[in-house]
Design an enzyme around this catalytic site. Structure first.
Site, PDB file in Angstrom:
ATOM      1  N   ASN A 129      49.756  41.982  48.855  1.00 29.07           N
ATOM      2  CA  ASN A 129      49.957  43.290  47.965  1.00 29.07           C
ATOM      3  C   ASN A 129      48.990  43.967  47.904  1.00 29.07           C
ATOM      4  O   ASN A 129      48.787  45.067  47.181  1.00 29.07           O
ATOM      5  CB  ASN A 129      50.414  42.704  46.741  1.00 29.07           C
ATOM      6  CG  ASN A 129      49.130  41.773  45.982  1.00 29.07           C
ATOM      7  OD1 ASN A 129      47.893  41.775  46.480  1.00 29.07           O
ATOM      8  ND2 ASN A 129      49.223  41.366  44.785  1.00 29.07           N
ATOM      9  N   GLU A 149      44.027  43.467  41.640  1.00 31.86           N
ATOM     10  CA  GLU A 149      45.564  43.556  41.901  1.00 31.86           C
ATOM     11  C   GLU A 149      46.065  45.058  41.793  1.00 31.86           C
ATOM     12  O   GLU A 149      45.373  45.962  41.350  1.00 31.86           O
ATOM     13  CB  GLU A 149      46.330  42.883  40.632  1.00 31.86           C
ATOM     14  CG  GLU A 149      45.923  41.189  40.526  1.00 31.86           C
ATOM     15  CD  GLU A 149      46.748  40.656  41.857  1.00 31.86           C
ATOM     16  OE1 GLU A 149      46.752  40.911  42.957  1.00 31.86           O
ATOM     17  OE2 GLU A 149      46.622  39.177  41.507  1.00 31.86           O
ATOM     18  N   ASP A 205      35.561  35.481  43.008  1.00 31.52           N
ATOM     19  CA  ASP A 205      36.271  35.303  42.002  1.00 31.52           C
ATOM     20  C   ASP A 205      36.482  34.009  42.025  1.00 31.52           C
ATOM     21  O   ASP A 205      36.181  33.005  42.538  1.00 31.52           O
ATOM     22  CB  ASP A 205      37.837  36.057  42.295  1.00 31.52           C
ATOM     23  CG  ASP A 205      38.165  35.687  43.571  1.00 31.52           C
ATOM     24  OD1 ASP A 205      37.708  34.855  44.447  1.00 31.52           O
ATOM     25  OD2 ASP A 205      38.882  36.695  44.244  1.00 31.52           O
TER      26      ASP A 205
HETATM   27  C1  F6R Z   1      39.690  34.919  47.561  1.00 31.41           C
HETATM   28  C2  F6R Z   1      40.145  36.385  47.256  1.00 31.41           C
HETATM   29  C3  F6R Z   1      41.599  36.809  47.697  1.00 31.41           C
HETATM   30  C4  F6R Z   1      42.043  36.395  49.018  1.00 31.41           C
HETATM   31  C5  F6R Z   1      43.390  37.004  49.549  1.00 31.41           C
HETATM   32  C6  F6R Z   1      43.918  36.396  50.838  1.00 31.41           C
HETATM   33  O1  F6R Z   1      38.356  34.960  47.156  1.00 31.41           O
HETATM   34  O2  F6R Z   1      39.570  36.961  46.594  1.00 31.41           O
HETATM   35  O3  F6R Z   1      41.514  38.267  47.569  1.00 31.41           O
HETATM   36  O4  F6R Z   1      40.948  37.050  49.945  1.00 31.41           O
HETATM   37  O5  F6R Z   1      44.187  36.592  48.473  1.00 31.41           O
HETATM   38  O6  F6R Z   1      43.844  35.079  50.719  1.00 31.41           O
HETATM   39  P1  F6R Z   1      44.327  34.161  52.145  1.00 31.41           P
HETATM   40  O7  F6R Z   1      43.180  34.430  53.172  1.00 31.41           O
HETATM   41  O8  F6R Z   1      44.634  32.938  51.608  1.00 31.41           O
HETATM   42  O9  F6R Z   1      45.546  35.179  52.597  1.00 31.41           O
END
Ligand code: F6R
Length: 251
Positions: A145, A152, A74
């Site tokens: 979440n 999401e 992403d």
């Molecule tokens: C990042 C992504 C997100 C993260 C998630 C956890 O490319 O796609 O889904 O993996 O938000 O983020 P952290 O590791 O910062 O807790």
């Protein structure tokens, strides 16, 4: 019948990251000995930082990434490559600048694509994944979440790479890095749940107490779009790599 995702709990985040790095390293060297490429799906965020440090270490010890093709999950929309919070920057600083992957093998969604071109751009991203032979191993983190990539709560599981709106929890979690919630982009390009489920293997990393509840909920039997990570229950080769804190609520 084995339950998926499987989960492995390690004493520390370092140990979990080293285990996944070793698995990736074995895949890369096996394919290299067969003169074949390997396609990795990669994530950003705080969780995979240790994984990328360990892959960098394996490279210093002799592992070549010259046969590796990568696709990132992403990117925030509206951020150019030079923005310090862009995932393009993150991936280069954390991994790509330190290994011998050919630059043309790196694919990260471009957050600078104008609105009118986004649909075609997302379709092209999917085509590039197919042309590379599909993703062999997809690395994921998990949002508090339950998001995977930027899919999401409420995400449509049938979507391939697409443009999505960020959820309030996600915006809140990114606020500090952007110097306030008001500066966090509201939209992103993300691989869809469909793209993720098409990967031949999925490895999700989660560390720390703040992930313990969502790890438990996402592994509780039952698939719901309210917790997109539950879609991984439909994947026959998915594993959570957890530290003790993230695995603390698992029975
Ligand atoms: C990042 C992504 C997100 C993260 C998630 C956890 O490319 O796609 O889904 O993996 O938000 O983020 P952290 O590791 O910062 O807790």
């Amino acid at each position: 019948m084995p339950q998926f995702p499987a989960h492995r709990i390690f004493p520390t985040p370092d140990a979990a990251s080293e285990a996944l790095a070793a698995e990736i390293g074995d895949l890369v060297s096996t394919r290299s000995s067969e003169d074949r490429s390997v396609v990795l799906g990669l994530a950003t965020g705080s969780t995979p930082i240790r994984l990328y440090a360990e892959l960098t270490r394996l490279h210093r010890e002799g592992l070549s990434f010259s046969n590796v093709i990568t696709f990132n999950l992403d990117e925030y929309l509206g951020l150019g490559r030079d923005h310090p919070e862009s995932y393009w920057q993150f991936m280069h600083v954390r991994l790509f600048d330190h290994i011998d992957i050919p630059p043309e093998n790196i694919h990260i969604p471009d957050g600078g694509i104008p609105d009118g071109e986004l649909e075609g751009y997302c379709a092209g991203y999917e085509e590039a994944i197919s042309e590379a032979g599909g993703i062999d191993l997809q690395v994921l983190g998990i949002g508090r979440n339950g998001h995977i990539g930027f899919n999401e709560p409420g995400a449509d599981p049938n979507l391939p790479t697409h443009v999505t709106k960020l959820n309030e929890v996600t915006i809140g979690d990114a606020a500090e890095a952007f110097g306030g919630a008001g500066n966090v982009p509201r939209r992103a390009i993300t691989m869809g749940v469909k793209t993720i489920l098409e990967a031949r293997r999925v490895a999700l990393l989660a560390f720390g107490e703040s992930k313990a509840e969502i790890v438990r909920l996402s592994l509780s039997p039952g698939v719901t779009s309210q917790i997109p990570a539950t879609y991984l229950q439909l994947h026959r080769d998915s594993t959570y790599f957890l530290d003790q804190d993230a695995g603390a609520q698992l029975g």
